[in-house]
Scaffold this motif. Structure first.
Motif, PDB file in Angstrom:
ATOM      1  N   GLN A 134       0.707  -1.344  -0.047  1.00  0.00           N
ATOM      2  CA  GLN A 134       0.022   0.024  -0.024  1.00  0.00           C
ATOM      3  C   GLN A 134       0.970   1.224  -0.024  1.00  0.00           C
ATOM      4  OE1 GLN A 134      -1.414  -2.614   1.900  1.00  0.00           O
ATOM      5  NE2 GLN A 134      -2.445  -2.930   0.085  1.00  0.00           N
ATOM      6  N   SER A 135       2.203   1.075   0.006  1.00  0.00           N
ATOM      7  CA  SER A 135       3.165   2.145   0.174  1.00  0.00           C
ATOM      8  C   SER A 135       4.487   1.898  -0.805  1.00  0.00           C
ATOM      9  CB  SER A 135       3.282   2.597   1.430  1.00  0.00           C
ATOM     10  OG  SER A 135       4.275   3.481   1.677  1.00  0.00           O
ATOM     11  N   SER A 137       7.362   2.555  -1.717  1.00  0.00           N
ATOM     12  CA  SER A 137       8.441   3.592  -1.392  1.00  0.00           C
ATOM     13  C   SER A 137       9.746   2.930  -1.237  1.00  0.00           C
ATOM     14  CB  SER A 137       8.108   4.806  -0.552  1.00  0.00           C
ATOM     15  OG  SER A 137       7.879   3.940   0.677  1.00  0.00           O
ATOM     16  N   LEU A 175       9.541   8.248  -3.060  1.00  0.00           N
ATOM     17  CA  LEU A 175       8.311   7.656  -3.586  1.00  0.00           C
ATOM     18  C   LEU A 175       8.161   7.233  -5.018  1.00  0.00           C
ATOM     19  CD1 LEU A 175       4.929   7.478  -2.594  1.00  0.00           C
ATOM     20  CD2 LEU A 175       4.868   9.716  -3.751  1.00  0.00           C
ATOM     21  N   ASP A 179       3.278   4.132  -7.011  1.00  0.00           N
ATOM     22  CA  ASP A 179       2.557   4.561  -6.027  1.00  0.00           C
ATOM     23  C   ASP A 179       1.336   5.170  -6.258  1.00  0.00           C
ATOM     24  OD1 ASP A 179       2.598   4.058  -3.160  1.00  0.00           O
ATOM     25  OD2 ASP A 179       1.772   5.994  -3.256  1.00  0.00           O
ATOM     26  N   GLN A 180       0.208   4.589  -5.795  1.00  0.00           N
ATOM     27  CA  GLN A 180      -1.126   5.547  -6.272  1.00  0.00           C
ATOM     28  C   GLN A 180      -1.066   6.729  -5.719  1.00  0.00           C
ATOM     29  OE1 GLN A 180      -4.670   3.207  -4.631  1.00  0.00           O
ATOM     30  NE2 GLN A 180      -2.997   2.274  -3.628  1.00  0.00           N
ATOM     31  N   THR A 181      -0.306   7.217  -4.956  1.00  0.00           N
ATOM     32  CA  THR A 181      -0.265   8.917  -4.482  1.00  0.00           C
ATOM     33  C   THR A 181       0.727   9.555  -5.514  1.00  0.00           C
ATOM     34  OG1 THR A 181       1.413   8.509  -2.929  1.00  0.00           O
ATOM     35  CG2 THR A 181      -0.938   8.373  -2.315  1.00  0.00           C
ATOM     36  N   PRO A 201      -3.517   0.303  -7.494  1.00  0.00           N
ATOM     37  CA  PRO A 201      -3.411  -0.131  -6.181  1.00  0.00           C
ATOM     38  C   PRO A 201      -2.638  -1.838  -6.676  1.00  0.00           C
ATOM     39  CG  PRO A 201      -5.695   0.567  -6.489  1.00  0.00           C
ATOM     40  CD  PRO A 201      -5.007   1.017  -7.905  1.00  0.00           C
TER      41      PRO A 201
END
Lengths: 454, 172
Positions: A134-135, A137, A175, A179-181, A201
Motif C-alpha cells: 500500500q506504500s 516507496s 516515492l 504508487d497510487q499517490t 493499487p
C-alpha cells in the motif's frame, strides 16, 4: 463505574488504544495539510532499521566486488573485445546523435525555448523499502547531509523511478512512480500527447487525462513532460503496453516502466537542475537563415569558400564578422577572419533594423540588447541589436554568401537594405573583395549587402 | 480440523524473554523492509502481522495482544509514506482478536494456525482499507481475489514461522 471498567477491562483498553490511534491519525491528517508531520517516530524507526540495511548492503557489495574483481574473471578478455566493438559502434552513434542534438539546440534557441538541464546528480544506493504494497516507496542511503532535498527527482540509467518524499539525515524516502499517490507529468514521444502518470493499487502505471479521441499505439515511448517541475523534460518513463477506453471519455493507457521498479539497487538523485536558454555558442553561432539554407538544395554550401570570398560589406552583415569588427574597432587592429565557433559568449540571431541610412545585422551577447557601432555605416551610428525573439517579420533575411550575388529574379527586392545600399553605393567595393582586408575607417567602409530570399 | 474448545484452566499461557519480545518484531520489520528489494514476491507477506498474531495467541492476554499489535503496527506505519496509525489500528484489532480467540481455542496445531492466520489476515486488510478510506481518504481499491491469495500464502508461511517461534516460548 469502576466495576464496569474493571469488568470490561480488555474492551476498555482496546477502545482506548484505538481511540488514541484514531486521534493521532486525525491530527496527522490535519497537520500534513499544513506541511507538518509527526516526524519523530518516523525518524526513530528509520534510524533503527536503516543501519542494519546499510550494513547488509555494504557487506553484500563488498562480497560481490571481491568475487567479481578478484575471482570471477572468466571471459573478461572476450568481454573486453566485445565492449571495444560496442564502444566503436556507440561512438558512431554518438556522432550522429550529436549532430541531431546540435541542430535541435540551435532551433530551440531560435524559438526561444527554455530547457531544463540536469547539471548535478548524486548516486545513491537503495537500502530498503516500505515493505508494504500500500506504500510503494524505497529508502536510499543519502540524506540531507549529502544535499538531498524534498521533491528531488530520482532516476536510473533506464528512466525515472520517483521523487524524494522525506529526507532524513543520512537516508531519504523515495516515492516510486507506481504508487497510487504519485503523479508524473508525461508526454508520448510520437503523438506528443500529454497526461499524468499514476500508480494503481496493483502496482501498475497508467497514463491519465488522455482523451478518447486520440490514437495511441502500444509500444510508444512515454517521456517526462517537465510540467510537474520535478522531473526534467525528456527523461524516459516507460512504454505504452495497452490502450483501452476508460471512464469519462478518457483513455486507459497502461505503461510499463522503463526502470525495473521492483529491483532497484543504485539510483541517481538529481540534485541540481538548471533552466536556461539553450546556447548556440557551443554548437556554432548559426543563424536561422543558415540553418534553413542548409536544407535548401538550391543553395550551395558556403562553409568552404566563405572566408576567402566574403566581402567586407558582407562581413559587416554577418553576425560573426560583426562581432569581430566591433572588437577590431575597439582595439584598433585589423579584422580577423570569421571565427564564430570560438566565441565564448552566446550569440543569437539578430536582425537588420531599417534605419535612415543603414541596415545591419550583428551578433549580440545573450543577455539584453546591445548597441554595437558598426564600421561602414555612415548614418546609422550605433545600431540597436535585438534578439531574434523580438523580431518583427523581416521581409528578407540576409544570407552572406558570395556565390549568391544576385537574388532570384522572382524574389522581391528587400526594402530593409535599400537605404544602406543607397548610402554605401559610391564606395561600394566589388563583392569578391576578401573579407580579411585591412580595416578601413568606419566612414569609408561600405555596406553592400546581398539578400537571399529563403 | 483439530480446533478444540478449551476451558480457561486448560489453556497454557506463555511468555517471552525481553530480548525475544523486542528483537523478533524488529527483525520481522527489518526483513519486511529489506527482503522485497531482492525478492519482490516477498512483498506479498506481512511478517509483522504474523508476529502480532503469534504473540497475541501465545500470550493469551487481550490487553497484551492489542498493545503488541499497536506497537508493531505503528512501527510498520513509520516505514511507509502513509499517515501513522493505519497499520497500528488494524494490528491492534488483530492483536485483540487473536488473543481473545487464543484464550478460548487451542491454536497450537498447524491446522488451527493456518485458519487463524487466514482469517486475521482478511480482518487486517478489511480494517486497513476501511480506516484508510474513511479517515485518511486513501483511494486504494483492494482486489479481494489477490488478498485471498495473499492470505493463503501468509497462512502457509505462518505455520512454518510459528513452529520456529515456538522455540522462544517460555512457560509461565
Amino acid at each position: 463505574m469502576e466495576n464496569l471498567i474493571s469488568r470490561y477491562r480488555n474492551v476498555t483498553v482496546l477502545v482506548a488504544i484505538l481511540f488514541a490511534q484514531v486521534l493521532g491519525l486525525a491530527v496527522q491528517v490535519k497537520r500534513s495539510s499544513e506541511n507538518e508531520s509527526t516526524r519523530l517516530i518516523r525518524v526513530w524507526v528509520v534510524n533503527a532499521i536503516t543501519p542494519f540495511e546499510k550494513g547488509i548492503v555494504g557487506l553484500q557489495g563488498g562480497a560481490r566486488n571481491l568475487w567479481r574483481n578478484y575471482f570471477y574473471l572468466r571471459g573478461v578478455r572476450q568481454e573486453n573485445h566485445d565492449l571495444k566493438q560496442q564502444i566503436e559502434h556507440l561512438r558512431l552513434e554518438q556522432v550522429r546523435l550529436n549532430e541531431d542534438a546540435e541542430q535541435a539546440r540551435r532551433l530551440q534557441a531560435l524559438l526561444g525555448f527554455k530547457e531544463q538541464f540536469i547539471s548535478q546528480t548524486l548516486p545513491a544506493q537503495v537500502i530498503g523499502s516500505s515493505g508494504s504494497e500500500q506504500s510503494r516507496s524505497i529508502y536510499i542511503d543519502k540524506g540531507s547531509h549529502d544535499g538531498v532535498k524534498q521533491d528531488m527527482a530520482v532516476i536510473t540509467a533506464d528512466g525515472v523511478i520517483g521523487k524524494v518524499l522525506r529526507v532524513f539525515v543520512t537516508t531519504s524516502q523515495v516515492l516510486l512512480i507506481d504508487d497510487q499517490t504519485s503523479g508524473v507529468g508525461a508526454i508520448l514521444e510520437k503523438s506528443r500527447l500529454q497526461g499524468v502518470l499514476r500508480g494503481t493499487p496493483a502496482g501498475e502505471i497508467v497514463l491519465e487525462k488522455v482523451t478518447a479521441d486520440e490514437t495511441i499505439q502500444p509500444g510508444e515511448k512515454v517521456l517526462t513532460s517537465g510540467g510537474d517541475q520535478v522531473f526534467p523534460k525528456g527523461l524516459p518513463v516507460g512504454t505504452v503496453t495497452k490502450v483501452s477506453t476508460g471512464a469519462d471519455l478518457f483513455l486507459n493507457v497502461r505503461v510499463k516502466p522503463a526502470a525495473n521498479l521492483s529491483k532497484l539497487e543504485e539510483v541517481l538523485v538529481i540534485t541540481k537542475k538548471e533552466e536556461r536558454m539553450p546556447s548556440v555558442a557551443a554548437t556554432g553561432g548559426a543563424r536561422a537563415v543558415d540553418i534553413l539554407a542548409q536544407r535548401l538544395p538550391s543553395v550551395p554550401d558556403k562553409a568552404a569558400e566563405e572566408p576567402k570570398k566574403q566581402s567586407p560589406a558582407a562581413a559587416a552583415v554577418s553576425p560573426q564578422v560583426g562581432t569581430n569588427k566591433a572588437k577590431a574597432q575597439s582595439s584598433g587592429s585589423s579584422p580577423k577572419p570569421i571565427e564564430s565557433n570560438s566565441q565564448a559568449g552566446s550569440v543569437q540571431d539578430v536582425k537588420i533594423i531599417p534605419g535612415p541610412g543603414a541596415a545591419v545585422t550583428a551578433a549580440k551577447p545573450a543577455s539584453g540588447d546591445a548597441k554595437i557601432k558598426l564600421p561602414g555605416v555612415k548614418s546609422a551610428g550605433s545600431t540597436i541589436v535585438k534578439p531574434a525573439t523580438e523580431q518583427k517579420p523581416v521581409p528578407q533575411p540576409l544570407r552572406v554568401s558570395d556565390k549568391i550575388t544576385k537574388p532570384p529574379a522572382s524574389a522581391p527586392k528587400p526594402e530593409t537594405t535599400e537605404p544602406a545600399r543607397n548610402q554605401a553605393a559610391p564606395d561600394q567595393p566589388k563583392p569578391s573583395q576578401p573579407a580579411t582586408q585591412p580595416a578601413t575607417p568606419p566612414q569609408e567602409e561600405p555596406v553592400p549587402q546581398e539578400n537571399k530570399p529563403q | 480440523m483439530p480446533i478444540t474448545y478449551t476451558s480457561q484452566e486448560q489453556v497454557e499461557v506463555y511468555r517471552f524473554s525481553a530480548p525475544a519480545a523486542i528483537l523478533i518484531p524488529l527483525v520481522a520489520l527489518f526483513l519486511q523492509a529489506f527482503v522485497p528489494l531482492r525478492f519482490p514476491f516477498f512483498a506479498i507477506f506481512d511478517l509483522p502481522l504474523l508476529v502480532t498474531i503469534f504473540f497475541s495467541v501465545v500470550r493469551r492476554s487481550p490487553v497484551t495482544g492489542l498493545l503488541t499489535g499497536s506497537v508493531i503496527g505503528l512501527l510498520q506505519d513509520s516505514l511507509t509514506h502513509n499517515p501513522i496509525g493505519l497499520y497500528g489500528i488494524a494490528k491492534t484489532v488483530v492483536g485483540y482478536g487473536a488473543s481473545s480467540l487464543g484464550v478460548r481455542l487451542d491454536v497450537e496445531n498447524a491446522g488451527a494456525r493456518l485458519l487463524l492466520t487466514l482469517f486475521f489476515y482478511m480482518v487486517h486488510e478489511i480494517v486497513y482499507f476501511l480506516v484508510g478510506r474513511g479517515l485518511v481518504g486513501l483511494t486504494a481499491h483492494p482486489s479481494w481475489a489477490y488478498e485471498l491469495g495473499a492470505a493463503f500464502a501468509n497462512a502457509v508461511l505462518a505455520v512454518l514461522l510459528f513452529a520456529a517461534l515456538d522455540k522462544f516460548k517460555q512457560r509461565t
